[in-house]
Design an enzyme around this catalytic site. Structure first.
Site, PDB file in Angstrom:
ATOM      1  N   ASN A 148      84.006  61.317 -37.811  1.00  0.00           N
ATOM      2  CA  ASN A 148      84.333  59.879 -37.815  1.00  0.00           C
ATOM      3  C   ASN A 148      85.782  59.615 -37.414  1.00  0.00           C
ATOM      4  O   ASN A 148      86.567  59.046 -38.164  1.00  0.00           O
ATOM      5  CB  ASN A 148      84.013  59.250 -39.183  1.00  0.00           C
TER       6      ASN A 148
ATOM      7  N   HIS B 260      77.871  64.267 -50.437  1.00  0.00           N
ATOM      8  CA  HIS B 260      78.654  63.726 -51.559  1.00  0.00           C
ATOM      9  C   HIS B 260      77.816  62.892 -52.539  1.00  0.00           C
ATOM     10  O   HIS B 260      78.035  61.689 -52.709  1.00  0.00           O
ATOM     11  CB  HIS B 260      79.863  62.928 -51.077  1.00  0.00           C
TER      12      HIS B 260
ATOM     13  N   ASP C 108      84.623  66.545 -49.153  1.00  0.00           N
ATOM     14  CA  ASP C 108      84.809  65.184 -48.635  1.00  0.00           C
ATOM     15  C   ASP C 108      86.281  64.794 -48.682  1.00  0.00           C
ATOM     16  O   ASP C 108      86.620  63.608 -48.823  1.00  0.00           O
ATOM     17  CB  ASP C 108      83.945  64.161 -49.404  1.00  0.00           C
TER      18      ASP C 108
ATOM     19  N   ARG D  19      90.800  64.402 -39.583  1.00  0.00           N
ATOM     20  CA  ARG D  19      91.414  63.456 -38.637  1.00  0.00           C
ATOM     21  C   ARG D  19      91.870  64.184 -37.371  1.00  0.00           C
ATOM     22  O   ARG D  19      91.322  65.214 -37.020  1.00  0.00           O
ATOM     23  CB  ARG D  19      92.580  62.663 -39.279  1.00  0.00           C
TER      24      ARG D  19
ATOM     25  N   HIS E 137      94.146  59.497 -46.272  1.00  0.00           N
ATOM     26  CA  HIS E 137      94.612  58.190 -45.786  1.00  0.00           C
ATOM     27  C   HIS E 137      96.066  58.058 -46.230  1.00  0.00           C
ATOM     28  O   HIS E 137      96.387  58.400 -47.377  1.00  0.00           O
ATOM     29  CB  HIS E 137      93.820  57.049 -46.429  1.00  0.00           C
TER      30      HIS E 137
ATOM     31  N   HIS F  47      81.849  69.788 -46.128  1.00  0.00           N
ATOM     32  CA  HIS F  47      82.069  68.359 -45.815  1.00  0.00           C
ATOM     33  C   HIS F  47      83.568  68.086 -45.835  1.00  0.00           C
ATOM     34  O   HIS F  47      84.172  67.996 -46.902  1.00  0.00           O
ATOM     35  CB  HIS F  47      81.353  67.459 -46.833  1.00  0.00           C
TER      36      HIS F  47
ATOM     37  N   ALA G  57      88.888  53.686 -48.278  1.00  0.00           N
ATOM     38  CA  ALA G  57      88.099  54.597 -49.113  1.00  0.00           C
ATOM     39  C   ALA G  57      88.336  56.032 -48.664  1.00  0.00           C
ATOM     40  O   ALA G  57      88.258  56.334 -47.474  1.00  0.00           O
ATOM     41  CB  ALA G  57      86.618  54.261 -48.986  1.00  0.00           C
TER      42      ALA G  57
ATOM     43  N   LYS H  81      75.689  63.969 -37.982  1.00  0.00           N
ATOM     44  CA  LYS H  81      76.028  63.159 -39.150  1.00  0.00           C
ATOM     45  C   LYS H  81      75.517  61.735 -38.973  1.00  0.00           C
ATOM     46  O   LYS H  81      75.811  61.087 -37.969  1.00  0.00           O
ATOM     47  CB  LYS H  81      77.548  63.142 -39.350  1.00  0.00           C
TER      48      LYS H  81
ATOM     49  N   HIS I 146      75.163  60.260 -44.869  1.00  0.00           N
ATOM     50  CA  HIS I 146      75.896  59.397 -45.806  1.00  0.00           C
ATOM     51  C   HIS I 146      74.844  58.457 -46.378  1.00  0.00           C
ATOM     52  O   HIS I 146      74.440  57.502 -45.717  1.00  0.00           O
ATOM     53  CB  HIS I 146      77.012  58.630 -45.091  1.00  0.00           C
TER      54      HIS I 146
ATOM     55  N   HIS J 156      87.034  65.966 -43.823  1.00  0.00           N
ATOM     56  CA  HIS J 156      87.671  65.107 -42.821  1.00  0.00           C
ATOM     57  C   HIS J 156      89.087  65.617 -42.604  1.00  0.00           C
ATOM     58  O   HIS J 156      89.859  65.708 -43.565  1.00  0.00           O
ATOM     59  CB  HIS J 156      87.745  63.657 -43.311  1.00  0.00           C
TER      60      HIS J 156
HETATM   61  C1  NCD Z   1      85.597  59.083 -45.775  1.00  0.00           C
HETATM   62  C2  NCD Z   1      86.744  58.930 -44.778  1.00  0.00           C
HETATM   63  O1  NCD Z   1      87.808  58.382 -45.141  1.00  0.00           O
HETATM   64  O2  NCD Z   1      86.612  59.363 -43.626  1.00  0.00           O
HETATM   65  N1  NCD Z   1      85.861  58.241 -46.905  1.00  0.00           N
HETATM   66  C3  NCD Z   1      85.309  58.366 -48.136  1.00  0.00           C
HETATM   67  O3  NCD Z   1      85.536  57.465 -48.953  1.00  0.00           O
HETATM   68  N2  NCD Z   1      84.591  59.409 -48.489  1.00  0.00           N
HETATM   69  C4  NCD Z   1      84.311  58.789 -45.116  1.00  0.00           C
HETATM   70  C5  NCD Z   1      83.097  59.163 -45.943  1.00  0.00           C
HETATM   71  O4  NCD Z   1      82.766  60.333 -46.085  1.00  0.00           O
HETATM   72  O5  NCD Z   1      82.459  58.249 -46.494  1.00  0.00           O
HETATM   73 ZN    ZN Z   2      83.002  62.175 -45.908  1.00  0.00          ZN
END
Ligand code: NCD
Ligand code: ZN
Length: 344
Positions: A41, A174, A247, A17, A251, A13, A263, A99, A136, A15
């Site tokens: 996402n 998660h 996860d 970007r 950011h 899992h 988040a 997803k 999710h 991210h």
């Molecule tokens: C994730 C994100 O920023 O893409 N944020 C998070 O708080 N985990 C998205 C997600 O997995 O919920």
């Molecule tokens: Zn995630």
């Protein structure tokens, strides 16, 4: 114990970007992990097989030519997703899973599913072809307390879904609650869960310790201590249905330290090491390889990575700030703290 060697782990899992951010964060993953489930996402999201093929090309272009790292692509489920495109994309290896983001559950989920019944045709097809649905698991109704959203989702959505489609392969992503742990343990081997480092290290009080801590805010939100302990026990147990999924969700610091902060926790710079610290504290190091390197491939019906990594007992300081460019920096999980293991 002052070193441990395990089969190369995978991150189920992640991210990363796109663009500059992807180029900056990808090396942390590619230098340690063999494969990673790449979450879809983006803005706009990765919805079709063609989107996934193009995103995969951008990822490969950002990696060294001789990389062994393999991104595993996913499709972002929407109310209008075409079951034929999903099935064809799965057969042609454009993606390995779908997803499900309930609409507005988390970062970049505005295009998510408004009602599970709207995607019934896609889910039915996935169940027939053995394609995993990554979930999710939070309801989004504003009247449901944020700390209850995972448990309510399991009751209201996940249990009926699995009753309707017993063969559907599901990963509850998660997980943060004892309810999720119990659900996964009670299910057969079509159900699994990923566990992040933060959810076995922090509880909800840590988010407010001495003041508000925006860098500990992610979704699902950290829960009470009893839930942290339940998830932690599941992670270190070696049970085949629980495996590693960071996860990691970068950011920019400015977007986290804001009157309405995003988040997501950026944890890959010390992910393996922080997980290992937990296994060490719980005296379960013997189960670390199953969690990090064996259980995930078994669920996804993929081979275990052939090579290995060695992690040595060694203190080092995680930096507070990782600079992406002139205007963007990230604050990693454990930033400013001592990490006690190091991947060689
Ligand atoms: C994730 C994100 O920023 O893409 N944020 C998070 O708080 N985990 C998205 C997600 O997995 O919920
Ligand atoms: Zn995630």
């Amino acid at each position: 114990m002052d070193s441990i060697t395990i089969k190369r782990p995978d991150d189920w899992h992640l991210h990363i970007r796109d663009g500059k951010m992807m180029e900056a964060v990808l090396p942390y993953t590619a230098s340690v992990f063999g494969r990673a489930i790449i979450m879809p996402n983006l803005t706009p999201p990765v919805i079709t097989a063609q989107d996934a093929v193009e995103y995969h090309e951008r990822i490969m272009a950002a990696l060294p030519k001789d990389t062994q790292f393999k991104p595993l692509m996913t499709a972002y489920l929407t109310d209008n997703t075409d079951p034929d495109d999903i099935a064809k994309g799965f057969q042609e290896n454009a993606f390995v899973a779908v997803k499900l983001y309930p609409a507005h559950a988390t970062t970049n989920s505005a295009h998510g599913v408004s009602d599970i019944t709207k995607v019934d045709a896609v889910v039915k097809r996935m169940s027939e072809i053995g394609m995993p649905l990554l979930i999710h698991g939070e309801v989004t109704r504003s009247e449901v307390d944020i700390y209850d959203r995972e448990a309510v989702f399991i009751q209201e959505t996940l249990m009926p879904l699995k009753e309707k489609y017993p063969d559907l392969k599901v990963v509850l992503e998660h997980i943060t609650t004892s309810e999720a742990v119990d659900f996964v343990k009670a299910a057969d081997d079509t159900v699994a869960a990923t566990i992040t480092p933060q959810h076995i290290i922090i509880n909800r009080s840590d988010m407010f310790r001495g003041g508000i801590r925006p860098h500990l805010y992610c979704l699902p939100i950290a829960k009470r201590e009893k839930h942290r302990l339940a998830v932690r026990e599941a992670a270190v147990s070696g049970h085949k249905s629980f495996f590693l999924g960071t996860d990691s969700a970068p950011h920019p610091i400015g977007a986290k330290e804001s009157s309405c902060g995003c988040a997501g926790i950026f944890n890959v710079p010390a992910a393996i090491e922080t997980y290992l610290e937990v296994f060490e504290e719980e005296r379960k190091i013997e189960n670390f390889e199953a969690f990090a390197s064996l259980n995930g491939p078994a669920f996804y019906e993929m081979p275990v990575n052939e090579d290995s990594i060695t992690i040595v007992k060694q203190d080092w300081n995680m930096e507070n700030e990782i600079v992406i460019d002139e205007t963007t920096s990230l604050h990693p999980f454990k930033g400013g703290k001592t990490v006690t293991w190091k991947v060689q």
